[in-house]
Motif scaffolding. Structure first.
Motif, mmCIF file in Angstrom:
data_model
loop_
_atom_site.group_PDB
_atom_site.id
_atom_site.type_symbol
_atom_site.label_atom_id
_atom_site.label_comp_id
_atom_site.label_asym_id
_atom_site.label_seq_id
_atom_site.Cartn_x
_atom_site.Cartn_y
_atom_site.Cartn_z
ATOM 1 N N UNK A 13 0.805 -1.224 0.000
ATOM 2 C CA UNK A 13 0.000 0.000 0.000
ATOM 3 C C UNK A 13 0.840 1.277 0.000
ATOM 4 N N UNK A 14 2.150 1.147 -0.181
ATOM 5 C CA UNK A 14 3.015 2.313 -0.254
ATOM 6 C C UNK A 14 2.580 3.197 -1.424
ATOM 7 N N UNK A 15 2.281 4.452 -1.137
ATOM 8 C CA UNK A 15 1.885 5.395 -2.182
ATOM 9 C C UNK A 15 0.409 5.387 -2.519
ATOM 10 N N UNK A 16 -0.372 4.477 -1.940
ATOM 11 C CA UNK A 16 -1.805 4.416 -2.236
ATOM 12 C C UNK A 16 -2.571 5.478 -1.438
ATOM 13 N N UNK A 17 -2.187 5.665 -0.185
ATOM 14 C CA UNK A 17 -2.851 6.626 0.695
ATOM 15 C C UNK A 17 -1.988 7.874 0.830
#
Length: 131
Positions: A13-17
């Motif tokens: 989820x790195x960069x998704x939020x």
């Protein structure tokens, strides 16, 4: 294995939020099933990002059931597949497609309270803030 799962989900989820100072993942494992050299782990995951200025108040993240497939390579587990049920109206049907029936009903009920993982998440955030 728990650390491997958490590290994978955080990286996934790195960069998704929106960017936060620190991200944590905690999970509840319902069970696992071995098929040949692959182990499918059925779990409920709570992922949150935190900022120092907002302390233990999560800024972004999610809670969702997921299946992770692990393979043993050279005496270590590696993640070969990760899948979550679809969002919205398709959620329940897709959950029952990826989870064994005996775990799907529990996971569906756990969506009401993030599988009771909030206390464990808060403890991780508090430990991080003490450093």
């Amino acid at each position: 294995m728990n650390k491997l799962i958490s590290d994978y989900i955080i990286l996934h989820y790195d960069g998704v939020y929106p960017k936060t100072d620190k991200q944590f993942e905690v999970h509840k494992i319902y069970g696992a099933k071995e098929t040949g050299a692959v182990t499918s782990v059925y779990l409920y995951s709570l992922f949150l990002g935190f900022n120092e200025e907002t302390k233990t108040e999560g800024q972004s993240g999610h809670s969702v059931p997921a299946v992770i497939k692990l393979k043993s390579e050279g005496g270590k587990y590696v993640i070969s597949h990760y899948k979550e049920p679809r969002d919205g109206a398709d959620f329940k049907r897709s959950l029952y497609k990826i989870f064994p029936r005996k775990y799907a009903g529990i996971a569906l009920k756990d969506t009401e309270n993030s599988a009771g993982l909030q206390k464990e998440m808060k403890q991780k955030a508090e430990m991080w803030l003490r450093k």
